[in-house]
Design a protein around this motif. Structure first.
Motif, mmCIF file in Angstrom:
data_model
loop_
_atom_site.group_PDB
_atom_site.id
_atom_site.type_symbol
_atom_site.label_atom_id
_atom_site.label_comp_id
_atom_site.label_asym_id
_atom_site.label_seq_id
_atom_site.Cartn_x
_atom_site.Cartn_y
_atom_site.Cartn_z
ATOM 1 N N ALA A 1 3.622 18.546 -16.338
ATOM 2 C CA ALA A 1 3.409 18.713 -17.486
ATOM 3 C C ALA A 1 1.577 19.234 -17.979
ATOM 4 N N GLY A 2 0.711 20.085 -16.784
ATOM 5 C CA GLY A 2 0.020 20.493 -17.519
ATOM 6 C C GLY A 2 -0.744 20.112 -17.423
ATOM 7 N N ALA A 3 -0.936 18.795 -17.042
ATOM 8 C CA ALA A 3 -2.632 18.072 -16.516
ATOM 9 C C ALA A 3 -3.091 17.766 -14.931
ATOM 10 N N GLY A 4 -3.681 19.249 -14.914
ATOM 11 C CA GLY A 4 -4.293 19.173 -13.772
ATOM 12 C C GLY A 4 -5.230 18.232 -13.189
ATOM 13 N N ASP A 5 -6.079 18.329 -14.053
ATOM 14 C CA ASP A 5 -6.983 17.164 -13.818
ATOM 15 C C ASP A 5 -6.388 15.256 -13.395
ATOM 16 N N ARG A 6 -5.725 15.309 -14.133
ATOM 17 C CA ARG A 6 -4.944 14.270 -13.651
ATOM 18 C C ARG A 6 -4.234 14.288 -12.521
ATOM 19 N N ALA A 7 -3.878 14.772 -12.456
ATOM 20 C CA ALA A 7 -2.793 14.971 -11.549
ATOM 21 C C ALA A 7 -3.794 14.910 -9.719
ATOM 22 N N ALA A 8 -4.923 15.803 -10.333
ATOM 23 C CA ALA A 8 -6.074 16.045 -9.074
ATOM 24 C C ALA A 8 -6.431 14.141 -8.885
ATOM 25 N N ASN A 9 -6.714 13.456 -9.652
ATOM 26 C CA ASN A 9 -7.236 12.091 -9.837
ATOM 27 C C ASN A 9 -6.480 11.027 -8.806
ATOM 28 N N GLU A 10 -5.144 11.438 -9.806
ATOM 29 C CA GLU A 10 -4.137 10.496 -8.837
ATOM 30 C C GLU A 10 -3.402 10.693 -7.271
ATOM 31 N N SER A 11 -3.113 11.911 -6.958
ATOM 32 C CA SER A 11 -3.390 12.847 -5.414
ATOM 33 C C SER A 11 -4.697 12.256 -4.632
ATOM 34 N N ALA A 12 -6.589 11.577 -5.646
ATOM 35 C CA ALA A 12 -6.890 11.572 -4.587
ATOM 36 C C ALA A 12 -6.575 10.619 -4.299
ATOM 37 N N GLU A 13 -6.356 9.048 -5.703
ATOM 38 C CA GLU A 13 -6.419 7.697 -5.595
ATOM 39 C C GLU A 13 -5.370 7.588 -4.109
ATOM 40 N N ALA A 14 -4.281 8.602 -4.062
ATOM 41 C CA ALA A 14 -3.269 8.087 -2.734
ATOM 42 C C ALA A 14 -3.616 8.575 -1.823
ATOM 43 N N ASP A 15 -4.824 9.522 -1.783
ATOM 44 C CA ASP A 15 -5.208 10.022 -0.465
ATOM 45 C C ASP A 15 -6.613 8.911 -0.006
ATOM 46 N N LEU A 16 -6.952 7.770 -0.561
ATOM 47 C CA LEU A 16 -7.643 7.151 -0.322
ATOM 48 C C LEU A 16 -7.014 5.565 -0.333
ATOM 49 N N ILE A 17 -5.875 4.985 -0.820
ATOM 50 C CA ILE A 17 -5.217 4.566 0.023
ATOM 51 C C ILE A 17 -5.019 4.736 0.773
ATOM 52 N N GLU A 18 -4.552 5.716 1.579
ATOM 53 C CA GLU A 18 -3.757 6.191 2.512
ATOM 54 C C GLU A 18 -4.222 5.208 4.058
ATOM 55 N N THR A 19 -5.857 5.728 3.327
ATOM 56 C CA THR A 19 -6.996 5.785 4.655
ATOM 57 C C THR A 19 -6.670 4.338 5.087
ATOM 58 N N TYR A 20 -5.990 3.578 4.443
ATOM 59 C CA TYR A 20 -6.068 2.097 4.681
ATOM 60 C C TYR A 20 -4.535 1.833 5.188
ATOM 61 N N LEU B 1 1.027 -1.118 -0.166
ATOM 62 C CA LEU B 1 -0.175 0.272 -0.270
ATOM 63 C C LEU B 1 0.704 1.123 -0.312
ATOM 64 N N VAL B 2 2.333 0.579 1.026
ATOM 65 C CA VAL B 2 3.503 2.115 0.368
ATOM 66 C C VAL B 2 3.430 2.573 -0.683
ATOM 67 N N ALA B 3 3.656 1.557 -1.408
ATOM 68 C CA ALA B 3 4.516 1.624 -2.458
ATOM 69 C C ALA B 3 3.165 2.644 -3.643
ATOM 70 N N GLU B 4 2.321 1.958 -3.595
ATOM 71 C CA GLU B 4 1.400 2.627 -4.288
ATOM 72 C C GLU B 4 1.190 3.511 -4.260
ATOM 73 N N VAL B 5 1.078 4.673 -2.591
ATOM 74 C CA VAL B 5 0.720 5.853 -2.775
ATOM 75 C C VAL B 5 1.882 6.604 -3.185
ATOM 76 N N LYS B 6 2.786 5.745 -2.871
ATOM 77 C CA LYS B 6 4.541 6.294 -3.256
ATOM 78 C C LYS B 6 4.209 6.658 -5.036
ATOM 79 N N LYS B 7 4.161 6.019 -5.991
ATOM 80 C CA LYS B 7 3.722 5.558 -7.459
ATOM 81 C C LYS B 7 2.629 7.168 -7.713
ATOM 82 N N ARG B 8 1.481 7.175 -6.536
ATOM 83 C CA ARG B 8 0.769 7.588 -7.140
ATOM 84 C C ARG B 8 0.288 9.244 -7.214
ATOM 85 N N ARG B 9 1.439 9.709 -5.948
ATOM 86 C CA ARG B 9 2.245 11.067 -5.791
ATOM 87 C C ARG B 9 3.308 11.166 -6.799
#
Length: 152
Positions: free
Chosen positions: A72-91, A55-63
């Motif tokens: 790269a200017g892809a704010g929507d993708r960056a926000a999605n990856e960050s949200a996924e990392a936040d969800l995983i961190e709850t575990y 799980l820590v590795a998955e969070v790190k990948k997403r961060r």
């Protein structure tokens, strides 16, 4: 209930609730854990600590992905990856505060009897074990920096 069981049951609940974001993220995480179980010559059942490491590795990948997308200017993708990392961190267990890490480092140095930077590995090992016993987690880089500073 183990972390893997919690992930699986939450994935099922998200699927039933038609929460596509949570379902997708949890599927990826469960798949990563299952892949780790099958890695190597012989399939094995991961311990709770090993699941947490995945799980820590998955969070790190997403961060890291979030940072790259933001650069790269892809704010929507960056926000999605960050949200996924936040969800995983709850575990994951809570990250220990700086004061708690300092206390762990001090206790580990005393326990090991470290006197120089050459004993850094022993101190990190003892501090990591102590952190796991407290139910918290410590970032490896932070721990390394604090141990080096304490032994220097």
């Amino acid at each position: 209930m183990t972390t893997l069981e919690r992930l699986t049951s939450d994935m099922t609940a998200a699927l039933k609730a038609r929460d596509t974001f949570a379902t997708s993220t949890l599927r990826q995480v469960v798949a990563a854990v299952r892949n780790e179980e099958k890695a190597g010559k012989v399939a094995r059942v991961l311990t709770e600590e090993q699941v947490q490491a995945v799980l820590v590795a998955e969070v790190k990948k997403r961060r890291e992905s979030s940072t790259i997308y933001a650069g790269a200017g892809a704010g929507d993708r960056a926000a999605n990856e960050s949200a996924e990392a936040d969800l995983i961190e709850t575990y994951l267990p809570a990250v220990l505060s700086d004061e708690q890490v300092d206390q762990l480092v001090g206790d580990a140095i005393a326990e090991v009897g470290a006197t120089s930077v050459k004993d850094m590995g022993k101190v990190i090992k003892a501090a990591t074990a102590a952190a796991a016993q407290t139910g918290g987690r410590v970032d490896g880089r932070t721990l390394s920096e604090k141990v080096r500073a304490a032994l220097a």
